[in-house]
Write a protein that holds these residues in place. Structure first.
Motif, mmCIF file in Angstrom:
data_model
loop_
_atom_site.group_PDB
_atom_site.id
_atom_site.type_symbol
_atom_site.label_atom_id
_atom_site.label_comp_id
_atom_site.label_asym_id
_atom_site.label_seq_id
_atom_site.Cartn_x
_atom_site.Cartn_y
_atom_site.Cartn_z
ATOM 1 N N ALA A 312 0.657 -1.175 -0.232
ATOM 2 C CA ALA A 312 0.187 0.200 0.318
ATOM 3 C C ALA A 312 0.665 1.222 -0.382
ATOM 4 C CB ALA A 312 -0.959 0.064 1.284
ATOM 5 N N THR A 313 1.740 1.179 0.820
ATOM 6 C CA THR A 313 2.846 2.644 1.577
ATOM 7 C C THR A 313 3.603 2.406 -1.124
ATOM 8 O OG1 THR A 313 3.709 2.271 2.796
ATOM 9 C CG2 THR A 313 5.010 3.464 1.503
ATOM 10 N N VAL A 314 3.765 1.960 -1.499
ATOM 11 C CA VAL A 314 4.256 1.833 -3.041
ATOM 12 C C VAL A 314 2.906 2.652 -3.458
ATOM 13 C CG1 VAL A 314 5.587 1.030 -4.830
ATOM 14 C CG2 VAL A 314 6.063 -0.144 -2.738
ATOM 15 N N VAL A 315 1.924 1.903 -3.412
ATOM 16 C CA VAL A 315 0.823 2.803 -3.832
ATOM 17 C C VAL A 315 0.500 4.027 -3.957
ATOM 18 C CG1 VAL A 315 -1.597 2.516 -4.609
ATOM 19 C CG2 VAL A 315 -0.324 0.155 -4.142
ATOM 20 N N GLY A 316 0.551 4.319 -2.242
ATOM 21 C CA GLY A 316 0.575 5.596 -1.886
ATOM 22 C C GLY A 316 1.417 6.617 -2.135
ATOM 23 N N GLN A 317 3.125 5.929 -2.466
ATOM 24 C CA GLN A 317 3.808 6.962 -3.545
ATOM 25 C C GLN A 317 4.035 6.916 -4.355
ATOM 26 O OE1 GLN A 317 7.665 4.848 -3.398
ATOM 27 N NE2 GLN A 317 8.655 6.315 -4.243
ATOM 28 N N LEU A 318 3.327 6.442 -5.178
ATOM 29 C CA LEU A 318 3.089 6.558 -7.315
ATOM 30 C C LEU A 318 2.045 8.117 -6.893
ATOM 31 C CD1 LEU A 318 3.738 5.832 -9.841
ATOM 32 C CD2 LEU A 318 2.254 3.885 -10.117
ATOM 33 N N ARG A 319 0.774 7.613 -5.880
ATOM 34 C CA ARG A 319 -0.854 8.858 -6.157
ATOM 35 C C ARG A 319 -0.129 9.491 -6.108
ATOM 36 N NH1 ARG A 319 -5.596 7.835 -1.982
ATOM 37 N NH2 ARG A 319 -6.172 10.422 -2.431
ATOM 38 N N ARG A 320 0.973 10.119 -4.853
ATOM 39 C CA ARG A 320 1.759 11.477 -4.533
ATOM 40 C C ARG A 320 2.403 11.901 -5.946
ATOM 41 N NH1 ARG A 320 1.890 8.838 0.452
ATOM 42 N NH2 ARG A 320 4.356 7.903 0.282
ATOM 43 N N ARG A 321 2.844 10.856 -6.363
ATOM 44 C CA ARG A 321 3.796 11.309 -8.132
ATOM 45 C C ARG A 321 2.473 11.802 -8.710
ATOM 46 N NH1 ARG A 321 8.668 7.312 -7.646
ATOM 47 N NH2 ARG A 321 9.793 7.788 -5.841
ATOM 48 N N MET A 322 2.618 10.891 -9.196
ATOM 49 C CA MET A 322 0.705 11.104 -10.048
ATOM 50 C C MET A 322 -0.122 12.966 -9.578
ATOM 51 S SD MET A 322 1.191 9.393 -12.897
ATOM 52 C CE MET A 322 -0.033 9.534 -13.539
ATOM 53 N N LEU A 323 -0.017 13.017 -8.564
ATOM 54 C CA LEU A 323 -0.652 13.669 -8.084
ATOM 55 C C LEU A 323 -0.370 15.074 -8.519
ATOM 56 C CD1 LEU A 323 -3.381 12.580 -5.148
ATOM 57 C CD2 LEU A 323 -3.975 13.002 -7.461
ATOM 58 N N ALA A 324 1.071 14.852 -8.502
ATOM 59 C CA ALA A 324 1.723 16.216 -8.487
ATOM 60 C C ALA A 324 2.126 16.641 -9.315
ATOM 61 C CB ALA A 324 3.255 15.847 -7.749
ATOM 62 N N ILE A 325 1.934 15.594 -10.577
ATOM 63 C CA ILE A 325 2.146 16.281 -12.000
ATOM 64 C C ILE A 325 0.955 16.268 -12.218
ATOM 65 C CG2 ILE A 325 2.226 14.165 -14.244
ATOM 66 C CD1 ILE A 325 4.002 12.144 -12.969
ATOM 67 N N SER A 326 -0.406 16.083 -12.048
ATOM 68 C CA SER A 326 -1.741 16.170 -12.173
ATOM 69 C C SER A 326 -1.640 18.100 -12.359
ATOM 70 C CB SER A 326 -2.956 15.911 -11.915
ATOM 71 O OG SER A 326 -4.138 15.643 -12.478
ATOM 72 N N ALA A 327 -1.170 18.329 -10.619
ATOM 73 C CA ALA A 327 -0.855 19.831 -10.217
ATOM 74 C C ALA A 327 -1.232 20.558 -10.694
ATOM 75 C CB ALA A 327 -0.938 19.609 -8.915
ATOM 76 N N ALA A 328 -0.218 19.452 -11.659
ATOM 77 C CA ALA A 328 1.467 21.054 -12.448
ATOM 78 C C ALA A 328 0.699 21.080 -13.478
ATOM 79 C CB ALA A 328 2.819 19.886 -12.548
ATOM 80 N N VAL A 329 0.680 19.970 -14.384
ATOM 81 C CA VAL A 329 0.307 19.815 -15.717
ATOM 82 C C VAL A 329 -1.340 20.911 -15.604
ATOM 83 C CG1 VAL A 329 -2.156 18.383 -17.229
ATOM 84 C CG2 VAL A 329 0.099 18.035 -16.114
ATOM 85 N N ASP A 330 -2.328 20.836 -14.447
ATOM 86 C CA ASP A 330 -3.590 21.943 -14.053
ATOM 87 C C ASP A 330 -2.938 23.343 -14.123
ATOM 88 O OD1 ASP A 330 -5.350 20.260 -14.111
ATOM 89 O OD2 ASP A 330 -5.906 19.755 -11.382
ATOM 90 N N SER A 331 -1.508 23.867 -12.867
ATOM 91 C CA SER A 331 -1.212 24.734 -13.414
ATOM 92 C C SER A 331 -0.462 25.380 -15.030
ATOM 93 C CB SER A 331 -0.120 24.721 -12.079
ATOM 94 O OG SER A 331 0.637 26.475 -11.860
ATOM 95 N N ALA A 332 -0.416 24.327 -15.236
ATOM 96 C CA ALA A 332 0.119 25.143 -16.526
ATOM 97 C C ALA A 332 -1.238 25.449 -17.510
ATOM 98 C CB ALA A 332 0.957 24.000 -17.458
#
Length: 716
Positions: A312-332
């Protein structure tokens, strides 16, 4: 085939090069056609030479400032031509005036913006006045030369389309298209062509420089800078996805679907930057919702004991990275939406920035033998004036072409000088031979004028692509203009080619003999400056991580710009040093620059992460102290390894902190599965930052160990 895009493709802030070639064909070639049609080929040729010399002072840019600069340059060139035309043809005087003009031209911006714009054209115009006019027709010759220069200014003002911001924004859009491909490839487990992405980012960075320069738009440039930095941060964030390994089977399908959705969103950003307002509906975020739901199911399975916490930790880590990427795309996307109505505007007319001004203090500070500019000016003056004196004393026909060739070839750097030399040799042999054949075969001035129009168009279209292409077409161009009034006399063309070869050879040999200035000697200082500014950039980012305030964000932006400029300067110096004789083996400089560039890219990714910080990161002060010192000391004789080891120790401490967080969080997860506790916030906010700091620490270790083959530090 690789040349075609450079000719027909748009460059930042400009039209395709072929359009520039056609415009120059009309502006330079028209006087020849008029002269041939009116039966005055000599007048047409002289007017054409005035336009031709003016063309080399065309720096582009906004319409009115460009035209004003061309008019001023034409006045200066005409004055130099007039001095040559009225000179009494007295040997020492001609050489002295020519030497003075070469010295001023080689000093460039030290003597002001107009001198920098004119470059080597005033000494060229002076020799044209000396050798192309007769005493009985001085006034008419000067008038025709002036008309040619002014005609070029007016013609380019009327024919050149004003640059638009859209072409600049399209360059940034192309970078986002490459990022879109990158995220899709990464989520599918494919290999991304990183070099293509980096090339697109460099082009986008150059577009921002154009926007921020004279005639640009500062407001748009600020947003464009943020967009380009965001794209660079996205590239590094996407690259970190692979470090998490293959996605867990429980979320793999949703993970790949989210990658496709992110690609579509990034493609939409690229389309808006390229075409203006959004023409298609924005992609929905259903894929992001599905991915989050899949991650939540895995989390619930860990709570229920159906899946291990580590999974679950590895999945959570990947989730945080994808959320950060999605947030950066939203900002752009939000940044682009604010630009959607602006980039269709033309670049603003008034308000061009003031150029360099001449001051006695600036002149005195430059006139030192430690100054590259001053050494180049002395070298160019002695070599070219010496050549002119020798060919005059020896009464060599067309000897002035030797001095002009040396003037064209000589550059402050040996690498650039040698490169221009071989390009000019090849261009003269091939282009000059073709010109001699054309002169021998074509007897009609009208046919020669038509041929010259074609050569001018192709030559100026290829000029931005490669200097060798320009010489290939520029050599027959000037030879044909010179023999426009005497078709069939190919012997003169051969003599000019021979003198050009003499001047080119003298330029290369003269560089060795007279005040040689080697880039290898400047490289240590450039590396030290690049390392220092990168260290300052890291320091500013770590301050921002600890205390995310607007003031600290502003400091990061300023430090990033300084570090980027220093790295670019060091890379240019390294490229020149590689071309110097006996200097090919520069052992550690390329490694140092590569690692410094990697650190700046990682810092862009770090600053793109969410700035929330509900709890401090332990060992951050230790990391900051030693990481900054390790980078700052990396290129010099000081040993940066102990500081790099201390950075690794700090990262280990951060890793232990994360481990303890996860141990506590595993217990808490079952007791408070839905609560947003301080532990949960700490994992969410600090783990991505610590992971990036770990990647930077790995690069610092490589940088600290960038040593030469014999174990010493620095450059050998």
């Amino acid at each position: 085939m690789r040349t075609a895009p450079a000719i027909f493709g748009r460059t930042p802030g400009a039209r395709p090069a072929v359009v520039g070639g056609l415009i120059n064909g009309v502006a330079i070639g028209t006087p020849l056609l008029v002269g041939a049609a009116s039966g005055e080929p000599a007048a047409g040729a002289l007017t054409c030479i005035g336009a031709y010399i003016a063309a080399f002072t065309n720096e582009g840019g906004q319409r009115w400032s460009r035209t004003t600069g061309l008019v001023m340059a034409s006045i200066v060139n005409t004055a130099a031509f007039a001095v040559g035309a009225v000179a009494p043809r007295l040997f020492p005087l001609d050489v002295a005036v020519f030497a003075a003009l070469v010295f001023i031209a080689s000093m460039g911006a030290v003597f002001g913006a107009t001198v920098a714009r004119c470059g080597t054209m005033p000494p060229t115009a002076f020799l044209s006045g000396v050798y192309l006019t007769e005493h009985e027709s001085v006034a008419a010759s000067v008038l025709l030369f002036a008309v040619g220069g002014l005609w070029y200014a007016v013609a380019t003002m009327a024919l050149t389309p004003a640059p638009r911001l859209r072409s600049l924004m399209a360059t940034i859009g192309a970078a986002y298209s490459k990022v879109a491909v990158s995220v899709a490839d990464e989520t599918k487990g494919l290999t991304t062509n990183r070099s293509q992405v980096e090339t697109a980012l460099r082009a986008a960075d150059n577009a921002v420089l154009v926007l921020a320069g004279p005639g640009g738009d500062d407001a748009v440039a600020r947003v464009a800078r943020t967009l380009v930095d965001g794209a660079a941060g996205l590239v590094d964030s996407i690259a970190t996805l692979r470090s998490a390994g293959q996605p867990d089977p429980a979320i793999a399908q949703e993970y790949r679907a989210l990658g496709e959705s992110l690609q579509a969103r990034l493609d939409t950003i690229a389309a808006e930057l390229t075409g203006g307002k959004c023409r298609v509906p924005r992609p929905s975020d259903l894929a992001l919702d599905d991915f989050i739901h899949a991650c939540n199911r895995m989390r619930q399975a860990a709570i229920d004991g159906d899946a291990g916490y580590s999974r679950a930790t590895v999945v959570g880590q990947l989730r945080r990275r994808m959320l950060a990427i999605s947030a950066a795309v939203d900002s752009a996307s939000a940044q682009v939406e604010g630009l959607s109505g602006r980039p269709n505007l033309r670049l603003p007319g008034p308000g061009a920035s003031q150029g360099a001004k001449f001051t006695m203090h600036g002149l005195r500070s430059t006139m030192r033998l430690t100054s590259t500019t001053y050494r180049h000016a002395l070298r160019a003056t002695v070599i070219t004036a010496g050549l002119l004196a020798l060919v005059t004393i020896a009464h060599l026909p067309h000897g002035e072409w030797a001095a002009l060739a040396a003037l064209r070839v000589l550059r402050p750097q040996y690498g650039a000088t040698s490169q221009r030399a071989w390009q000019r040799v090849i261009g003269n042999v091939v282009g000059g031979t073709c010109a001699a054949v054309a002169i021998a075969w074509i007897q009609s001035p009208t046919a020669l004028a038509a041929l010259l129009f074609v050569i001018i168009t192709v030559g100026f279209a290829l000029r931005p692509v490669n200097y060798a292409f320009w010489v290939l077409f520029g050599t027959p161009l000037i030879l044909l203009i010179g023999d426009f009034t005497d078709p069939g006399n190919w012997h003169a063309a051969v003599g000019r080619i021979a003198m050009t070869m003499v001047g080119t050879t003298a330029a290369v040999i003269g560089y060795f003999l007279l005040l040689p200035d080697w880039d290898i000697n400047r490289l240590p200082g450039q590396l030290a400056r690049a390392a220092a500014t990168t260290a300052d950039y890291l320091d500013a980012v770590l301050v921002l991580v600890a205390d995310p305030t607007p003031e600290n964000r502003t400091a990061v932006d300023a430090a990033r710009g300084t570090a980027t400029a220093s790295l670019r300067g060091a890379e240019e110096t390294l490229a020149q040093a590689r071309n110097e004789p006996g200097r090919a083996r520069i052992v550690s400089a390329a490694t140092v620059l590569n690692e410094l560039s990697t650190i700046t890219s990682r810092l862009a990714a770090l600053t793109s992460l969410p700035a929330d910080r509900s709890s401090p990161i332990p060992h951050l002060d230790q990391y900051r102290q030693h990481a900054v010192a390790a980078i700052r000391n990396s290129p010099g004789p000081s040993d940066a390894v102990p500081d790099a080891v201390a950075v690794e120790t700090a990262v280990d401490g951060m890793g232990q902190y994360l481990h303890d967080l996860h141990v506590q969080r595993e217990t808490e997860l079952r007791a408070q599965p839905e609560a947003d506790t301080p532990l949960r916030a700490a994992v969410r906010e600090n783990q991505p930052v610590i992971e990036e700091l770990g990647h930077i620490a790995e690069t610092i270790a490589l940088l600290a160990n960038a040593v030469t083959a014999d174990g010493s530090r620095g450059i050998r």
